[in-house]
Motif scaffolding. Sequence first.
Motif, PDB file in Angstrom:
ATOM      1  N   ILE A 147      41.183  28.275  57.567  1.00  0.00           N
ATOM      2  CA  ILE A 147      40.901  26.901  57.130  1.00  0.00           C
ATOM      3  C   ILE A 147      40.184  27.552  55.658  1.00  0.00           C
ATOM      4  CG2 ILE A 147      38.588  26.977  57.835  1.00  0.00           C
ATOM      5  CD1 ILE A 147      39.146  23.935  58.217  1.00  0.00           C
TER       6      ILE A 147
ATOM      7  N   GLU B 224      38.580  22.747  51.833  1.00  0.00           N
ATOM      8  CA  GLU B 224      38.529  22.041  53.071  1.00  0.00           C
ATOM      9  C   GLU B 224      37.262  21.807  53.539  1.00  0.00           C
ATOM     10  OE1 GLU B 224      42.836  22.257  55.240  1.00  0.00           O
ATOM     11  OE2 GLU B 224      41.874  24.058  55.223  1.00  0.00           O
TER      12      GLU B 224
ATOM     13  N   VAL C 168      37.988  19.762  62.563  1.00  0.00           N
ATOM     14  CA  VAL C 168      38.085  20.929  61.895  1.00  0.00           C
ATOM     15  C   VAL C 168      38.614  22.046  63.257  1.00  0.00           C
ATOM     16  CG1 VAL C 168      36.848  22.911  61.172  1.00  0.00           C
ATOM     17  CG2 VAL C 168      36.643  20.797  60.071  1.00  0.00           C
TER      18      VAL C 168
END
Length: 354
Positions: free
Chosen positions: A128, A132, A186
């Motif tokens: 990630i 983000e 997430v």
Amino acid sequence: MQQSALEGALESAAFLTEAELTAQLVGDARQIRVLTGDRPTGPLHLGHYLGSLRNRVRLQDAGADMFVLVADYQVITDRDASSSIADFALGLVADYLAVGLDPARSTVFAHSAVPAVNQLLLPLMSLISVPELERNPTTKAEAAASGRPALSALMLTYPVHQAADILFCRSDLVPVGKDQLPHLEVARTVARRFNTRYAPVFTEPRALISDAPSVLGSDGHKMSKSHSNTIPLQATADQTAALIKGFKTDTDRHIAFDPEHRPEVSNLLLITALCRGEDPVQVAEQIGAGGASALKRAATEAVNEHLAPIRARRLELAAERGYLSAILRRGAERATAEAEATLTRVREAMGMAY
């Protein structure tokens, strides 16, 4: 083997409501796995109970495999560790047992006691981007509430840390409030990306949204330890009465359940209804033109009656620190075995099993 109704629901939606889960659990003996927990930053309160704790007990009693996390490492995302953290951690365990979690059926453990969970954080962070994480609205809100001048690296990666907590035990469901949905997304994202990039190791977890996803506190904002607007589970009956007396309402004497236009009144109606096992619209009709005083009186009686056995049990448990610590040690043993097995699968998938 034929797919169960609950299995199908878990695969078809990012979250389930409490009502949907209740309907699907009827007659469904499938063992689902749940990860849930709290940060040991103070006593749990009525918002925790109505929003999450009740569902944890319901899932446990339905046969779910429960992992319940005392997230002590996550305390330092927005504050310094204090000398009282051990008291808070054991207090959480006492709260859990008092509301009905059974250490024989639920694995209760502390974050800091399971190194393999924290080691899992490293490969997940590679999946990630910083932008983000910076866009995560929950992280932004928590950083603002902390009062710190700059966002710490740990706070920025907090959602990934939570993802490691959720994914290490391959959980299916995570009971959360609506404000935590971005964090859960997430976890779903990094699980999906890992499975695509390397090999299918992780389950994409779903959120379980309560009938009371955002209980308001005395100031009209979400009930939160950081806002000092809560009704602690361990509060006495008199303390509860004094706290509810200070809750916001409005000037309309006729009581009606209208969450959009009368949020404070509707909040007290929902609290009363959930503690009684009734519908908030019916509670409003019973109070009618009784006004705010009658509403607060009904809420006080409902909360105190419902929490009385929980409070009595918690008082007994609080004196048994050795027993509470032993529960955490036993839970850490099982959580460690699960985390190390998952970490082994991750290393194998990444070609790092030397």
